[in-house]
Design an enzyme around this catalytic site. Structure first.
Site, PDB file in Angstrom:
ATOM      1  N   CYS A 130       0.794  -1.085   0.022  1.00 18.70           N
ATOM      2  CA  CYS A 130       0.034   0.168   0.087  1.00 18.70           C
ATOM      3  C   CYS A 130       0.894   1.177   0.100  1.00 18.70           C
ATOM      4  O   CYS A 130       1.891   1.212  -0.640  1.00 18.70           O
ATOM      5  CB  CYS A 130      -0.968  -0.203   1.133  1.00 18.70           C
ATOM      6  SG  CYS A 130      -2.417   1.154   1.271  1.00 18.70           S
ATOM      7  N   THR A 131       0.506   2.228   0.908  1.00 16.71           N
ATOM      8  CA  THR A 131       1.325   3.414   0.716  1.00 16.71           C
ATOM      9  C   THR A 131       2.643   3.427   1.543  1.00 16.71           C
ATOM     10  O   THR A 131       3.378   4.347   1.744  1.00 16.71           O
ATOM     11  CB  THR A 131       0.582   4.677   1.308  1.00 16.71           C
ATOM     12  OG1 THR A 131       0.149   4.377   2.526  1.00 16.71           O
ATOM     13  CG2 THR A 131      -0.660   4.869   0.511  1.00 16.71           C
TER      14      THR A 131
END
Lengths: 215, 215
Positions: B102-103
């Protein structure tokens, strides 16, 4: 306000609890509570993940939703009537939904909830369910009235999305699926006994029997 | 002995870290370590999940594998060069694999690892990667040399199975997939922007922009 209680105990399987947690804690207007026999630290079956749990079962006496994760310890929990078994028996009459992931179903069964009902659990644990009068069903998510049981470990994510749709509608459930980008693309197709290579199946059976014996 | 370090920070997204944890902690002969800037309690972005972390980054100076989860806080972590950014920059030259979910990719990017490379992240965060010279790639798992980035949240499970196969071979990876019964059957097909209903997509965009603004 809907209260969703995830019941923990030492040696739970982390993803059984925390897959559903990721989904359910995203529901607008619901509160997710982690609870255990006593407030304090609860560790997973690897003894590597240590959660600080702030709520004892006694503090969570009227949850709307209950989620019970599994783990190698559950057969013993069920036999020894660990406090989680009594808690589930106590709160179930007033829940909207009582749910389990993996061998968390054995806790529901020991609490007397699955007698005569279809239910699922980890594929290695069907026999244990039979001993409680449940009818093991080879499906990823099984509903019987307000009881929902999920298959092994990762099935809790699918169960939680199903449960979310029941609680707040399918649009929110789909939104949470999108937010967690749950568009699964496993690199192998080995996630169930019917799909796995026989050598892989045998390896995991042998490993699990050892782990079960030492649980 | 292979050491797999999962780097945490306050306001991480739980499943980003604990999906891979479930898979990677099952690898025979590997040790999984949760670490953070300082030993102590690390809480997730809901402030509901509180992990006791026993290892500081300074204690984990030569991990073989690094996994960095995401969360709404990552853009700020990257901009403010939170200690996790320096830790990733320090340990990366000697890792076998440096990975993100993800981030978490923004942490790798801020550490200077993704300049000129293809990478993925949560579908909402492609633009942030561009600012670091990375080439956002709409795939669930992207490899660039020894760097593996995964898409949003649940993609960490797929990434971890891919990584497991690299570390110990595909038979063990398939065995772990079977053990966690990862035969996903989401009740909806809404897990990517291209598949979700436009109204659902709009709802999540609006929600995420709010969450980002308050991060």
């Amino acid at each position: 306000m809907t209260t969703i209680a995830i019941g923990l105990y030492d040696r739970f399987t982390s993803l059984d609890a925390l897959g559903p947690y990721q989904v359910l804690s995203s529901i607008p207007g619901a509160t997710t509570v982690l609870c255990a026999a006593e407030a304090g630290t609860v560790s997973d079956e690897n003894d590597l993940l240590h959660l600080r749990v702030d709520h004892a079962f006694a503090d969570v006496s009227e949850p709307d939703v209950v989620v019970i994760p599994g783990g190698f310890a559950t057969r013993r929990l069920a036999e020894e009537r660990h406090p989680i078994v009594q808690w589930v028996a106590d709160v179930h009459p007033r829940t909207q939904w009582t749910t389990s992931v993996c061998t968390g179903a054995l806790v529901l069964a020991a609490a007397g909830l699955l007698d005569g009902l279809p239910a699922t659990t980890h594929w290695m644990a069907y026999d244990s369910l039979v001993g409680y009068g449940a009818h093991p069903t080879e499906q990823r998510v099984v509903r019987a009235g307000k009881i929902i049981t999920a298959a092994g470990v990762s099935a809790g994510i699918d169960m939680a999305l199903t449960l979310t749709a029941e609680l707040v509608g399918s649009e929110i459930a789909q939104g949470i699926q999108l937010a967690i980008e749950y568009d699964p693309q496993p690199p192998f197709d080995s996630g169930s006994p019917s799909k796995a290579d026989p050598a892989v199946l045998e390896m995991i059976r042998a490993f699990s029997e050892q782990a079960d014996a030492s649980a």
